[in-house]
Scaffold this active site. Structure first.
Site, PDB file in Angstrom:
ATOM      1  N   ASP A  74      -3.274   4.879   7.387  1.00 45.29           N
ATOM      2  CA  ASP A  74      -3.594   5.608   8.612  1.00 45.29           C
ATOM      3  C   ASP A  74      -2.334   5.974   9.397  1.00 45.29           C
ATOM      4  O   ASP A  74      -1.229   5.523   9.090  1.00 45.29           O
ATOM      5  CB  ASP A  74      -4.498   4.757   9.509  1.00 45.29           C
ATOM      6  N   TYR A 112      -2.132  -5.958   1.601  1.00 46.30           N
ATOM      7  CA  TYR A 112      -1.662  -5.568   2.928  1.00 46.30           C
ATOM      8  C   TYR A 112      -1.194  -6.796   3.688  1.00 46.30           C
ATOM      9  O   TYR A 112      -1.684  -7.908   3.469  1.00 46.30           O
ATOM     10  CB  TYR A 112      -2.786  -4.894   3.735  1.00 46.30           C
TER      11      TYR A 112
END
Length: 247
Positions: A57, A115
């Site tokens: 994002d 992540y």
């Protein structure tokens, strides 16, 4: 006669602060994918379309993003990578390039993605560019109890932003835990796939629990019911890194 094309796998890193995410967009919007495609196209003198392993994002960073593309250029990969890094902004860096079988696809060939989210207890003039902040000392033991609940296959719809091309909301998490690294609390999570903003919503929920504003039962209810609490907003993008992709 048309030149045969090679499939190239790239490993790269980027500081996502000034970009509107990974994925190219219409209009005068800076994206990581768009910047790399423009540079590679300029060097190879052909249209280049790259596929990334993760569609990060706006504002999210990457230490271990993987991308692939096909090219008819015969240029040696060492020279191609050097030329690309010379033209790319300093916030994007290609660390390796190698030829792979034609069937390889950076996104669809990946087995798992990892992540990491970096969290500060207090704001920092320097580190806040690459970390979120919880403005106090969290109960990390409580956060880790919630992290343990994430391991396995679950429907994470309550912890995501739905997108039209989303192929279901089930994800299999193989590891999820918080640990301390210097002044940071770090959340490490690995799964076969991630939904849009999923990690940031999970981090936000665990921060709420760590700061005593959300109970374990409430977090579990969101996970089981698929209904997100209206007040829960995703943690800021600055702290999130796509850390590694495994094939």
């Amino acid at each position: 006669m048309a030149r045969s094309k090679r499939t190239i796998k790239m490993q790269l890193e980027y500081d996502g602060t000034g970009y509107s995410g990974w994925q190219r967009q219409l209009g005068a919007v800076m994206t990581v994918q768009g910047e790399i495609e423009q540079v590679l196209g300029r060097i190879t003198q052909e249209p280049v379309s790259i596929d990334g392993a993760g569609r990060t994002d706006r504002g999210v960073h990457a230490r271990g993003q993987v991308a692939s593309f096909a090219t008819g250029s015969p240029m040696p990969l060492g020279r191609l990578m050097y030329s690309a890094n010379s033209l790319l902004p300093s916030t994007i860096r290609i660390n390796s390039m190698r030829q792979v079988p034609e069937s390889f696809h950076a996104r669809f060939s990946a087995r798992s993605r990892e992540y990491r989210y970096f969290l500060l207890e207090h704001p920092s003039a320097i580190d806040s560019r690459f970390a979120g902040c919880c403005y106090g000392r969290p109960d990390v033991a409580a956060m880790n109890r919630l992290a343990e609940m994430l391991v396995g296959t679950h429907d994470f719809v309550a912890f995501s932003k739905e997108t039209p091309d989303q192929q279901g909301t089930l994800c299999t998490v193989t590891e999820a835990r918080w640990y301390r690294y210097g002044r940071f609390h770090v959340f490490h999570i690995e799964a076969n796939r991630f939904l849009r903003s999923m990690v940031r919503f999970l981090v936000a929920g665990m921060i709420e629990a760590g700061m005593g504003r959300l109970g374990q039962e409430d977090f579990n209810a969101m996970l089981e019911s698929g209904c997100r609490r209206p007040h829960l907003k995703p943690a800021v993008a600055t702290g999130l890194f796509l850390w590694n992709v495994r094939y």
